[in-house]
Scaffold this active site. Structure first.
Site, short mmCIF file in Angstrom:
data_model
loop_
_atom_site.label_atom_id
_atom_site.label_comp_id
_atom_site.label_asym_id
_atom_site.label_seq_id
_atom_site.Cartn_x
_atom_site.Cartn_y
_atom_site.Cartn_z
N ASP A 264 6.33 11.78 1.60
CA ASP A 264 7.72 11.36 1.38
C ASP A 264 8.62 11.92 2.47
O ASP A 264 9.49 11.23 3.01
CB ASP A 264 8.20 11.76 -0.04
CG ASP A 264 7.83 13.19 -0.45
OD1 ASP A 264 7.10 13.87 0.31
OD2 ASP A 264 8.29 13.62 -1.52
N ASP B 91 3.66 0.31 8.83
CA ASP B 91 4.63 -0.79 8.75
C ASP B 91 6.04 -0.25 9.03
O ASP B 91 6.82 -0.86 9.76
CB ASP B 91 4.62 -1.45 7.35
CG ASP B 91 3.79 -2.73 7.33
OD1 ASP B 91 2.81 -2.82 8.11
OD2 ASP B 91 4.10 -3.64 6.53
N TYR C 98 -8.24 2.26 -1.55
CA TYR C 98 -8.71 0.93 -1.18
C TYR C 98 -10.15 0.71 -1.64
O TYR C 98 -10.52 -0.41 -1.96
CB TYR C 98 -8.65 0.74 0.34
CG TYR C 98 -7.32 0.30 0.87
CD1 TYR C 98 -6.20 1.13 0.77
CD2 TYR C 98 -7.17 -0.94 1.49
CE1 TYR C 98 -4.99 0.73 1.28
CE2 TYR C 98 -5.94 -1.34 2.01
CZ TYR C 98 -4.86 -0.50 1.90
OH TYR C 98 -3.66 -0.90 2.40
N ASP D 126 -1.23 2.91 5.76
CA ASP D 126 -0.83 1.50 5.67
C ASP D 126 0.69 1.41 5.60
O ASP D 126 1.32 0.67 6.35
CB ASP D 126 -1.46 0.88 4.42
CG ASP D 126 -1.03 -0.56 4.23
OD1 ASP D 126 -1.06 -1.32 5.22
OD2 ASP D 126 -0.64 -0.93 3.10
N LYS E 106 -0.03 14.47 0.40
CA LYS E 106 0.80 14.72 -0.78
C LYS E 106 0.12 15.84 -1.55
O LYS E 106 -0.25 15.71 -2.73
CB LYS E 106 0.93 13.41 -1.59
CG LYS E 106 1.91 13.44 -2.73
CD LYS E 106 3.37 13.47 -2.31
CE LYS E 106 4.28 13.60 -3.51
NZ LYS E 106 5.68 13.87 -3.14
C1 IPM Z 1 -3.13 -3.76 7.32
C2 IPM Z 1 -2.98 -4.79 6.23
C3 IPM Z 1 -4.20 -4.73 5.33
C4 IPM Z 1 -4.24 -3.35 4.71
C5 IPM Z 1 -4.23 -5.82 4.25
C6 IPM Z 1 -4.10 -7.19 4.83
C7 IPM Z 1 -5.46 -5.72 3.39
O1 IPM Z 1 -1.81 -4.61 5.54
O2 IPM Z 1 -4.08 -3.88 8.12
O3 IPM Z 1 -2.31 -2.85 7.40
O4 IPM Z 1 -3.59 -3.10 3.68
O5 IPM Z 1 -4.95 -2.50 5.24
MN MN Z 2 -0.58 -2.96 6.27
#
Ligand code: IPM
Ligand code: MN
Length: 353
Positions: free
Chosen positions: A219, A247, A142, A243, A187
């Protein structure tokens, strides 16, 4: 206690869930006799439109001077569909993380019994899953060196020893307060940066003999999370892996709209939902405010205000039990409630219990 809160509603559904979060926070502070003040600031597309900068200096100052930031969401369709946009709302979030030194992102992945049927996984697999992902938030790809041209582009994943040590320390301390099981996700079979993470974790592990440390390739971890999510207690990982995995974590619990997070580090801590700005739903009063409201609970936890955090969580559970729910989680034969109605109900519950 006196609490000065910077409120950053941002974009899309952000302002609506923010309103519900502030409402609940106000109710809790009134109940417990805390003096709370809210100062609003622009971030994301809202800030680009008003001042051409997704994280204006003024916003930074307001955050810096506050005890905590209540953040909602950033992002918009205008930008998502335009890869050439030079300034993007997400840069506001990244700038905030970097400038406030928010290196530790705490994302609890918890299931709610009444929502496990919403999980894409079978109930018997996911029931009772309860782990925390500690995501490193100010390093890795990032923020590493980038290059972009028409025929070549790269992002660099850089980590220094001190960045790794400080986040592992946070993770070990979390593990000590939980089930004492830490999993480092990396990894290391391919990436040099991961090998440094693993090396440092192996050096630190003996200092935490009460915690079982294990090491897992990312993975494999992605697979394990859907095969046996109950395996995990505390997971620690670098920015990009964290990240992606969070999710995945949020969706397997069946409660994507319910997961809060805390970002802590060198300056003011930030509390925000895991989910995004859902621009398609903006202004419709249909977004689920629970992740934002549960972020308020994490905020109280941070200041060691345990009873305050508890009443928020109790009120959220009561709203679920009473089927005071937004459309995404409402049961079939019941009329869904709006974002603000859910916020009001929870605030009233706090006041009257
Ligand atoms: C999160 C989001 C952010 C990230 C984006 C919006 C930049 O997906 O907070 O997980 O990738 O960190
Ligand atoms: Mn995210």
């Amino acid at each position: 206690m006196e609490l000065k809160i910077a409120v950053l509603p941002g974009d899309g559904i952000g302002p609506e869930i923010s309103k519900a979060g502030v409402r609940v926070m106000q109710a809790v502070c009134e109940k417990f006799g805390h003096k709370v003040s809210f100062e609003y600031a622009l971030v994301g597309a809202a800030a680009i439109d008003a001042m051409g900068n997704p994280f204006p200096e003024e916003t930074y100052q307001i955050c810096k001077d506050a005890d905590a930031v209540l953040f909602s969401a950033v992002g918009g369709l205008r930008f998502d569909n335009n890869p050439d946009a030079k300034v993007r709302p997400e840069q506001g979030l990244l700038a905030m993380r970097k400038r406030l030194g928010l290196f530790a992102n705490i994302r609890p992945i918890e299931t709610f019994d009444c929502l496990v049927h919403k999980s894409p996984l079978r109930k018997e697999l996911v029931e009772g899953a309860d782990f925390v992902c500690i995501r490193e938030l100010t390093g890795g790809m990032y923020f590493g060196e980038k290059f972009e041209s028409d025929d070549k582009a790269y992002d660099t994943c850089v980590y220094t020893r001190s960045e790794i040590e400080r986040i592992l320390k946070v993770a070990y301390e979390y593990a000590r307060r939980r089930r004492r099981h830490l999993t480092l996700v990396d990894k290391a079979n391919v990436l040099a940066s991961s090998r440094l993470w693993r090396k440092i974790a192996k050096e630190m592990a003996p200092q935490y003999p009460d915690v079982t440390t294990d090491y897992m390739y990312v993975d494999n971890a992605a697979m394990k999370m859907i095969q046996e999510p109950r395996f995990f207690d505390v997971m620690v990982t670098e920015n990009t892996f964290g990240d992606i995995l969070t999710d995945e974590g949020s969706v397997i619990t069946g409660s994507m709209g319910l997961l809060p997070s805390a970002s802590t580090g060198e300056s003011t801590p930030v509390f925000e939902p895991i989910h995004g700005s859902w621009p398609q739903a903006a202004g419709q009063d249909i977004a689920n405010p629970l992740a934002q409201i549960l972020s308020v609970a994490m905020l109280f936890d941070y200041f060691d205000l345990k009873d305050e955090a508890k009443v928020v969580r109790e009120a959220v559970n009561a709203s679920l039990d009473a089927c005071v729910r937004t459309p995404d989680i409402q049961v079939e034969d019941k009329t869904p409630f709006g974002t603000q109605a859910v916020g009001e109900w929870i605030a009233d519950y706090v006041t009257t219990h």
